[in-house]
Design an enzyme around this catalytic site. Structure first.
Site, short mmCIF file in Angstrom:
data_model
loop_
_atom_site.label_atom_id
_atom_site.label_comp_id
_atom_site.label_asym_id
_atom_site.label_seq_id
_atom_site.Cartn_x
_atom_site.Cartn_y
_atom_site.Cartn_z
CD GLU A 1 -3.23 0.85 1.99
OE1 GLU A 1 -3.56 -0.23 2.06
OE2 GLU A 1 -3.88 1.88 2.14
NE ARG A 2 -2.53 4.99 -0.31
CZ ARG A 2 -3.30 5.32 -1.24
NH1 ARG A 2 -3.03 5.33 -2.64
NH2 ARG A 2 -4.66 5.54 -0.81
CG ASN B 1 -5.60 -0.12 5.70
OD1 ASN B 1 -6.05 0.18 6.52
ND2 ASN B 1 -5.35 0.38 4.33
CE LYS C 1 -6.36 2.77 8.43
NZ LYS C 1 -6.04 2.97 6.95
CD GLU D 1 -7.89 6.11 5.65
OE1 GLU D 1 -7.97 7.34 5.07
OE2 GLU D 1 -7.02 5.30 5.61
NE ARG E 1 -8.94 13.16 6.49
CZ ARG E 1 -8.43 12.62 5.49
NH1 ARG E 1 -9.13 12.87 4.39
NH2 ARG E 1 -7.13 12.03 5.63
CG ASP F 1 -3.41 11.07 5.17
OD1 ASP F 1 -2.25 10.37 5.68
OD2 ASP F 1 -3.92 10.39 4.55
CD GLU G 1 -0.62 8.02 0.77
OE1 GLU G 1 -0.43 7.67 1.76
OE2 GLU G 1 -2.03 8.04 0.38
CG HIS H 1 -6.37 16.15 0.93
ND1 HIS H 1 -7.18 15.74 -0.19
CD2 HIS H 1 -6.21 15.09 1.80
CE1 HIS H 1 -7.55 14.46 0.08
NE2 HIS H 1 -6.99 13.96 1.34
CD1 TRP I 1 -11.04 10.93 2.04
CD2 TRP I 1 -12.41 9.51 1.21
NE1 TRP I 1 -11.02 9.92 2.94
CE2 TRP I 1 -11.63 8.78 2.19
CE3 TRP I 1 -13.08 8.51 0.27
CZ2 TRP I 1 -12.15 7.56 2.73
CZ3 TRP I 1 -13.26 7.21 0.60
CH2 TRP I 1 -12.80 6.79 1.81
#
Ligand code: GCW
Length: 717
Positions: A182-183, A225, A302, A306, A351, A380, A408, A536, A558
Site C-alpha cells: 500500500e502506497r 490495513n 489501526k 477508514e 477532519r 495526512d 505518497e 490535499h 476526500w
C-alpha cells in the site's frame, strides 16, 4: 595472449567495480580514496581483538572484517591477545580485557543499545576500543566506526559516547501478504511469505544490516490495513523465521493486529474488547506468538479508521481496545502502538479536529505499555503540515511519531525529496505545553512529561527494486529516520553530508553539490505542489499528480475542493474561531500566532485562513501573484537541481548518474504539470493573469483535467 586476457579481465573487473546498482545502500565500503588518510587508517588498525560468542557479536565482527577489507583493502584476522594499533571490540562482561579498559563512566551513559568509541592506551599499547554494555551496543558501535571511516573522519582522538534518544525506532511496512505494498513505489514487498520459512533471502539479512547500521530496532512487517491471516500458525512460522534473521541485529519484529481477527480466524461471534471470550482469544493468541517469537515486539493497530474494524463497532473506546491487547502483551514485555489516525465516516466536523477530539479525553486511560502513534501533522503526510495538536495535549500518554518515508504525497519514487528538513521542522515546533521550549521532540522523547516509552516510526519506502527504494535518494529518507530517531539533534545538513559521503564518495565538489540538491529539494516540492499552506489537492484515490478541481469523492473530506475552498473572493481553509476553530486545539501561544493573518507564517497561511486574492503578502505581491511566484520558483528549483546533478557526471558512476538524471527529468515534467494545472484552475477563481515574464502553460486546463491514470501504482490492491 595470456597477457591480453589478463588485461581484458582487469578492465572487465574495473568496469564492474564502477557500475553500481545502489543495492549496497550506504554500506558500500569502497577503498578509502585519499592515500594519506588510507595510510593513517592502516597504521592505526593493524589487527582486531574481539571477545564474545553471541550471534550479535559475530554479526559485529563479520561486519567489521567486511567493512575494513573494503575500506582499507586488507584482510583483518582476529587476535585474542592485545597488541598495538588494534581495534578492541566487546563488552566488559564478555572480556576481561574490555573490562580492564576502565570505561565504566562512559558506559554508564551508553545504555543497553549505545556504545563508546575511544582511543586508549593499554599495557603501553595504543588501541581503539569499540565497546558496549551489550553485544547489540557493540554492533551499533562497529557500524558507527565504519561510518567514521566511510566519511573520512580523523580517528586519532576519538571520545564518543552515544545512546539513542528515542527507545522504539521503527519501520512500518504497509506490506500486504500478497506482496503488494500500500502506497509502495519500489516494486513488491521484500517479504516473500510464500517461500518463508524455508528460504531466507539474502535481502532479509542485508535489510537487517542496513537498519542496524542506523540504529533502527524494530520492524512492523505487515500493513496497518491488516489481514488476520498473519496471525495463523502457518504464518507465525514464517514470522518466526524473519525474527530469527533480525535478532542478531537488535531488531524486533512487530505485527499489525486486525481487530476482528477473533471472528475471522477464531470463529467467535464478536470482537468486543470487553467480552471475556474475546479477551481470552487474544491472550491465547499472544501467548502462542511468543512461543514462536520469544522477543516479539508487539502490535501496531489501526482501528475505526477508514473502514477498519475497531472497538467503536461495539460502542467501546479506543482505550478499551488498546488495553485489551496491552494486558495480554504485558507479561511478555510487548507493547501496543495504537494509531490516532482516525476520522469518522459520519461526522461533518473538520477532519483535522477529529483525532484530538477522540483521543485527548482518553489521556490517562491507557495501560502503561500502550503508546499512541500520531502522524506528524493533523491531516495526512502532506508536503507541509503544522504539527499535530495531539503533541502537547496528552501529557499522561506516550506519543510515538509516525512519519511517512514512502512518498505518497511527495511525488512517489520519481521525485527527489530529502525529508530531513520536514522531519526536523516538526520536531523543533513548540507546543507550549509547559511554556516556551516544550518542543515536539521533548514530548516525543518523554522528557517533557517524565514518560519512559518513546518512539519514532517511518512508513517504509522499501520494495524489491534493486536499489530498495526506487529512487536512489529515497534511501536517504530511510537513512534519516534511523539517524534522527537515534539522535534528533543531528541537523538535516549533517545527515545529508554523512549519507552522501557513504553513498557517493567524499570528493568535495560532489559532497557540496549533492548537499545543495538535497537541502533545497523539500522546499522546491512544496512550492511546485502546495505552496503557502495549500494541502490535499492531489489526484483522487491513487494520489498521483494534481487534481485541485476534484469534487466527486463519496466523502466531502476526500475532495480537494473541500480543502482549498477557492472562490471568487479568495482561497484557503478558515480554521480560526470564525471558521472551524481547529486552532483552539493548540496551546494559546500557538493559536495566537496562527490565528492572526498578519502573524501567521506564510507557509501555513492557507491552512488556517481563507485569504482574499488581493491580500498583500510580505513580498509586496498580492496573494495571486505570490502563488504564481511560488509555483514558478518550484519548477525553477527543479531545473537548478538538474543542472547541479549534471555537473557531477564525471564524479558519479554511470549507472546511478543516469538513473537520477532520468528521474530528475520526470520530476521536472511533473513539477510543470503541477504548476500549470494548479494555476490554470485557481485562475478560474482569481480571474487574474499569470504575471508577464513567466513561461505560459502550454496546455489547457481541460487537457489536465482529462488526464487519467487507471494503473497509477501504490493502491496496493
Ligand atoms: O494516507 C492514507 C493512505 C492510506 C493509508 C492511511 C493510513 C494504510 O492513503 O493508504 O492506509 O493513510 O495511514 O492508515
Amino acid at each position: 595472449m595470456k597477457k591480453i586476457l589478463l588485461l581484458c579481465l582487469f578492465f572487465v573487473t574495473m568496469l564492474t567495480a564502477r557500475a553500481d546498482d545502489g543495492y549496497r545502500l550506504w554500506l558500500r565500503y569502497e577503498l578509502v580514496s585519499n592515500p594519506q588518510l588510507l595510510a593513517n587508517y592502516r597504521n592505526a588498525i593493524t589487527s582486531i581483538y574481539f571477545a564474545g560468542t553471541s550471534a550479535a557479536i559475530i554479526a559485529a565482527k563479520d561486519e567489521l572484517q567486511m567493512g575494513l577489507e573494503g575500506l582499507l583493502g586488507r584482510k583483518y584476522v582476529l587476535q585474542n591477545n592485545l597488541s598495538s594499533n588494534q581495534l578492541v571490540i566487546g563488552t566488559p562482561k564478555s572480556s576481561p580485557v574490555v573490562a580492564g579498559l576502565s570505561l565504566n563512566a562512559q558506559l554508564a551513559k551508553a545504555g543497553d543499545e549505545g556504545f563508546v568509541i575511544v582511543n586508549s592506551k593499554k599495557d603501553q599499547k595504543n588501541i581503539i576500543a569499540i565497546v558496549g554494555n551489550t553485544d547489540i551496543g557493540v554492533l551499533h558501535g562497529v557500524f558507527h566506526f565504519l561510518r567514521l571511516l566511510q566519511t573520512q573522519q580523523n580517528i586519532q582522538s576519538l571520545s564518543i559516547t552515544s545512546a539513542p534518544k528515542i527507545k522504539y525506532r521503527l519501520l512500518n511496512h504497509w506490506d500486504n501478504l500478497n506482496r503488494t505494498v500500500e502506497r509502495g513505489y519500489a516494486g513488491y514487498s521484500i517479504w516473500n511469505w510464500h517461500t518463508l520459512p524455508g528460504y531466507i533471502d539474502q535481502r532479509y539479512i542485508d535489510y537487517a544490516r542496513a537498519n542496524a547500521s542506523i540504529g533502527i530496532n524494530g520492524a512492523v512487517v505487515t500493513n496497518v490495513n491488516a489481514n488476520a491471516t498473519i496471525l495463523t500458525k502457518e504464518y507465525l512460522e514464517k514470522v518466526a523465521a524473519l525474527a530469527n534473521v533480525f535478532r542478531p541485529y537488535g531488531i524486533k519484529i512487530y505485527l499489525t493486529a486486525r481487530f476482528s481477527a477473533p471472528i475471522e480466524i477464531g470463529k467467535l461471534k464478536t470482537a468486543d474488547p470487553l467480552n471475556a471470550a474475546v479477551k481470552q482469544w487474544w491472550k491465547d493468541k499472544i501467548d502462542e506468538i511468543y512461543k514462536y517469537v520469544p522477543d516479539f515486539g508487539g502490535f501496531l493497530i489501526k482501528a475505526n479508521s477508514e473502514g477498519q474494524p475497531g472497538p467503536q463497532d461495539y460502542k467501546r473506546s479506543h482505550a478499551d481496545g488498546a488495553n485489551m491487547f496491552a494486558e495480554a502483551l504485558a507479561p511478555h514485555g510487548g507493547i501496543v502502538m495504537w494509531r490516532s489516525f482516525v476520522y469518522s465516516n459520519e461526522s461533518p466536523e473538520d477532519r483535522l479536529k477529529q483525532a484530538y477530539a477522540e483521543f485527548k479525553p482518553l489521556d490517562s486511560k491507557f495501560k502503561n505499555n500502550v503508546a499512541i502513534q500520531v502522524k506528524n501533522g493533523p491531516l495526512d503526510f502532506q508536503p507541509r503540515e503544522p504539527f499535530s495538536p495531539l503533541f502537547g495535549a496528552m501529557p499522561k500518554t506516550p506519543l510515538f511519531m509516525e512519519y511517512q518515508l514512502t512518498q505518497e504525497y511527495l511525488g512517489f519514487s520519481t521525485h527527489l525529496v530529502f525529508m530531513a528538513p520536514l522531519f526536523k521542522e516538526v520536531l523543533n515546533a513548540d507546543t507550549y505545553q509547559k511554556g516556551k521550549g516544550s518542543t515536539v521532540a521533548k514530548v516525543l522523547d518523554g522528557s517533557l512529561d517524565g514518560l519512559t516509552l518513546s518512539g519514532m516510526a517511518g512508513v517504509s519506502n522499501i520494495g524489491n527494486d534493486i536499489n530498495w527504494t526506487g529512487h536512489l535518494f529515497g534511501q536517504a529518507n530511510w537513512y534519516t529516520l534511523g539517524r534522527l530517531s537515534w539522535n534528533y539533534e543531528l541537523s538535516s545538513a549533517q545527515i545529508a553530508n554523512e549519507w552522501i559521503r557513504q553513498t557517493f564518495g567524499n570528493t568535495r565538489q560532489l559532497v557540496d553539490t549533492v548537499d545543495k540538491i538535497m537541502l533545497s529539494s523539500r522546499e522546491a516540492m512544496v512550492n511546485y505542489m502546495t505552496p503557502l499552506g495549500l494541502h490535499h489537492i492531489m489526484g483522487y484515490g491513487h494520489h498521483y499528480g494534481p487534481a485541485p478541481w476534484f469534487d466527486k469523492a463519496s466523502r466531502a473530506d476526500w475532495n480537494p475542493v473541500y480543502f482549498h475552498k477557492a472562490d471568487s473572493v479568495g482561497i484557503g481553509f478558515d480554521r480560526t474561531e470564525k471558521g472551524t476553530n481547529y486552532l483552539s486545539q493548540y496551546a494559546p501561544e500557538v493559536k495566537k500566532v496562527y490565528e492572526n493573518i498578519d502573524t501567521c507564517p506564510e507557509e501555513y497561511l492557507l491552512w488556517f485562513h481563507h485569504v482574499p486574492w488581493n491580500h498583500k503578502m510580505k513580498s509586496g505581491r498580492n496573494l495571486w501573484d505570490e502563488m504564481c511566484y511560488r509555483y514558478y520558483a518550484g519548477v525553477d528549483s527543479v531545473r537548478l537541481m538538474q543542472k547541479q546533478w549534471n555537473s557531477l557526471e564525471k564524479l558519479v558512476d554511470k549507472q546511478r548518474f543516469n538513473q537520477v538524471k532520468m528521474l530528475l527529468a520526470v520530476q521536472e515534467k511533473e513539477a510543470v504539470w503541477w504548476r500549470n494545472s494548479c494555476l490554470l484552475y485557481f485562475q478560474t477563481f482569481s480571474k487574474m493573469p499569470i504575471p508577464a515574464g513567466y513561461e505560459k502553460p502550454d496546455q489547457t486546463l481541460e487537457y489536465y483535467k482529462n488526464l487519467n491514470f487507471p494503473f497509477a501504482p501504490g493502491n496496493g490492491r
